[in-house]
Design a protein around this motif. Sequence first.
Motif, PDB file in Angstrom:
ATOM      1  N   GLY A   1      62.634  40.745  40.098  1.00  0.00           N
ATOM      2  CA  GLY A   1      62.318  40.428  41.490  1.00  0.00           C
ATOM      3  C   GLY A   1      60.838  40.456  41.828  1.00  0.00           C
ATOM      4  N   TYR A   2      59.960  40.515  40.818  1.00  0.00           N
ATOM      5  CA  TYR A   2      58.522  40.603  41.055  1.00  0.00           C
ATOM      6  C   TYR A   2      57.860  39.245  41.248  1.00  0.00           C
ATOM      7  N   VAL A   3      58.471  38.220  40.691  1.00  0.00           N
ATOM      8  CA  VAL A   3      57.919  36.868  40.723  1.00  0.00           C
ATOM      9  C   VAL A   3      59.070  35.899  40.947  1.00  0.00           C
ATOM     10  N   ARG A   4      58.771  34.782  41.575  1.00  0.00           N
ATOM     11  CA  ARG A   4      59.752  33.698  41.634  1.00  0.00           C
ATOM     12  C   ARG A   4      59.048  32.415  41.221  1.00  0.00           C
ATOM     13  N   ARG A   5      59.827  31.511  40.676  1.00  0.00           N
ATOM     14  CA  ARG A   5      59.303  30.196  40.303  1.00  0.00           C
ATOM     15  C   ARG A   5      59.647  29.206  41.392  1.00  0.00           C
ATOM     16  N   GLU A   6      58.721  28.302  41.630  1.00  0.00           N
ATOM     17  CA  GLU A   6      58.956  27.202  42.568  1.00  0.00           C
ATOM     18  C   GLU A   6      58.573  25.911  41.870  1.00  0.00           C
ATOM     19  N   THR A   7      59.325  24.866  42.151  1.00  0.00           N
ATOM     20  CA  THR A   7      58.954  23.570  41.585  1.00  0.00           C
ATOM     21  C   THR A   7      57.723  23.048  42.305  1.00  0.00           C
ATOM     22  N   CYS A   8      56.992  22.254  41.596  1.00  0.00           N
ATOM     23  CA  CYS A   8      55.750  21.703  42.128  1.00  0.00           C
ATOM     24  C   CYS A   8      56.048  20.328  42.714  1.00  0.00           C
ATOM     25  N   ALA A   9      55.824  20.171  43.995  1.00  0.00           N
ATOM     26  CA  ALA A   9      56.109  18.899  44.663  1.00  0.00           C
ATOM     27  C   ALA A   9      55.214  17.782  44.130  1.00  0.00           C
ATOM     28  N   GLU A  10      53.979  18.107  43.751  1.00  0.00           N
ATOM     29  CA  GLU A  10      53.039  17.103  43.280  1.00  0.00           C
ATOM     30  C   GLU A  10      53.319  16.649  41.848  1.00  0.00           C
TER      31      GLU A  10
ATOM     32  N   VAL B   1      55.071  32.614  41.723  1.00  0.00           N
ATOM     33  CA  VAL B   1      54.723  33.174  43.036  1.00  0.00           C
ATOM     34  C   VAL B   1      55.003  34.677  43.028  1.00  0.00           C
ATOM     35  N   LEU B   2      54.033  35.457  43.439  1.00  0.00           N
ATOM     36  CA  LEU B   2      54.194  36.901  43.541  1.00  0.00           C
ATOM     37  C   LEU B   2      55.058  37.226  44.751  1.00  0.00           C
ATOM     38  N   THR B   3      56.080  38.030  44.563  1.00  0.00           N
ATOM     39  CA  THR B   3      56.948  38.435  45.671  1.00  0.00           C
ATOM     40  C   THR B   3      56.426  39.744  46.271  1.00  0.00           C
ATOM     41  N   PRO B   4      56.909  40.112  47.463  1.00  0.00           N
ATOM     42  CA  PRO B   4      56.523  41.414  48.025  1.00  0.00           C
ATOM     43  C   PRO B   4      56.887  42.580  47.092  1.00  0.00           C
ATOM     44  N   LEU B   5      58.020  42.490  46.409  1.00  0.00           N
ATOM     45  CA  LEU B   5      58.397  43.537  45.467  1.00  0.00           C
ATOM     46  C   LEU B   5      57.416  43.590  44.294  1.00  0.00           C
ATOM     47  N   GLY B   6      56.959  42.430  43.837  1.00  0.00           N
ATOM     48  CA  GLY B   6      55.963  42.378  42.773  1.00  0.00           C
ATOM     49  C   GLY B   6      54.640  42.968  43.218  1.00  0.00           C
ATOM     50  N   GLU B   7      54.255  42.680  44.443  1.00  0.00           N
ATOM     51  CA  GLU B   7      53.020  43.246  44.982  1.00  0.00           C
ATOM     52  C   GLU B   7      53.134  44.770  45.069  1.00  0.00           C
ATOM     53  N   SER B   8      54.281  45.248  45.474  1.00  0.00           N
ATOM     54  CA  SER B   8      54.511  46.688  45.541  1.00  0.00           C
ATOM     55  C   SER B   8      54.461  47.319  44.145  1.00  0.00           C
ATOM     56  N   ALA B   9      55.054  46.652  43.154  1.00  0.00           N
ATOM     57  CA  ALA B   9      55.018  47.160  41.780  1.00  0.00           C
ATOM     58  C   ALA B   9      53.584  47.212  41.273  1.00  0.00           C
ATOM     59  N   LEU B  10      52.805  46.205  41.591  1.00  0.00           N
ATOM     60  CA  LEU B  10      51.405  46.171  41.179  1.00  0.00           C
ATOM     61  C   LEU B  10      50.634  47.312  41.824  1.00  0.00           C
ATOM     62  N   HIS B  11      50.831  47.518  43.115  1.00  0.00           N
ATOM     63  CA  HIS B  11      50.138  48.602  43.813  1.00  0.00           C
ATOM     64  C   HIS B  11      50.528  49.966  43.245  1.00  0.00           C
ATOM     65  N   GLY B  12      51.777  50.092  42.802  1.00  0.00           N
ATOM     66  CA  GLY B  12      52.211  51.340  42.191  1.00  0.00           C
ATOM     67  C   GLY B  12      51.625  51.557  40.806  1.00  0.00           C
ATOM     68  N   ALA B  13      51.436  50.472  40.058  1.00  0.00           N
ATOM     69  CA  ALA B  13      50.942  50.565  38.681  1.00  0.00           C
ATOM     70  C   ALA B  13      49.423  50.664  38.592  1.00  0.00           C
ATOM     71  N   ALA B  14      48.726  50.072  39.543  1.00  0.00           N
ATOM     72  CA  ALA B  14      47.266  49.946  39.438  1.00  0.00           C
ATOM     73  C   ALA B  14      46.523  51.277  39.297  1.00  0.00           C
ATOM     74  N   PRO B  15      46.796  52.295  40.105  1.00  0.00           N
ATOM     75  CA  PRO B  15      46.014  53.538  39.958  1.00  0.00           C
ATOM     76  C   PRO B  15      46.118  54.164  38.562  1.00  0.00           C
ATOM     77  N   GLY B  16      47.313  54.214  38.000  1.00  0.00           N
ATOM     78  CA  GLY B  16      47.484  54.781  36.667  1.00  0.00           C
ATOM     79  C   GLY B  16      46.816  53.932  35.600  1.00  0.00           C
ATOM     80  N   HIS B  17      46.897  52.609  35.770  1.00  0.00           N
ATOM     81  CA  HIS B  17      46.277  51.717  34.792  1.00  0.00           C
ATOM     82  C   HIS B  17      44.755  51.850  34.825  1.00  0.00           C
ATOM     83  N   VAL B  18      44.199  51.888  36.011  1.00  0.00           N
ATOM     84  CA  VAL B  18      42.746  52.040  36.132  1.00  0.00           C
ATOM     85  C   VAL B  18      42.306  53.370  35.527  1.00  0.00           C
ATOM     86  N   ALA B  19      43.076  54.419  35.763  1.00  0.00           N
ATOM     87  CA  ALA B  19      42.751  55.731  35.183  1.00  0.00           C
ATOM     88  C   ALA B  19      42.795  55.670  33.655  1.00  0.00           C
TER      89      ALA B  19
END
Length: 158
Positions: free
Chosen positions: A88-97, A105-123
């Motif tokens: 549920g972190y990303v979804r695919r969309e077809t390209c109209a062009e 596309v990053l989903t809100p759940l993916g953004e939340s997962a990233l925010h949770g992972a970033a501090p530990g990864h940076v450390a």
Amino acid sequence: MCCMSGVDWLDADEQRTWRSYLVVNSLLEERLDRDLQQRNGLSLVEYGILVHLSEAEGRRMRMRNLADTVIVSKSRLSHQIARLERDGYVRRETCAEDRRGAWAVLTPLGESALHGAAPGHVAAVRANLFGVLSDEQTKQLGEIMGVLEQHLRETNGT
């Protein structure tokens, strides 16, 4: 080997540096990947995908551009995106062009997962790379990596 004509062999210092680079690159990537897996259930590549999507306009990127950005093959990216979609972190969309193209596309759940992972990864990056180097060494490493990246991109056509 040293006697073969026409070959500009690495000298002892170059050989040591080359082999050390290979070991450091492998060990650092393995350590950061393992840390992310244990803490957040994400691979280093998946984390990179989430980071690049979070920084992209509209939190979306064309799949082929994303593959180039995270430096993985299109087939590996497709596999990683499928896993991120499943979670549920990303979804695919077809390209109209371009009907053959697709967006990641990053989903809100993916953004939340990233925010949770970033501090530990940076450390972990700090503990295993920048925290080991002096400020001057960090500056030198940045300059060296910039020169190498520019050369490789110019000679690779990217």
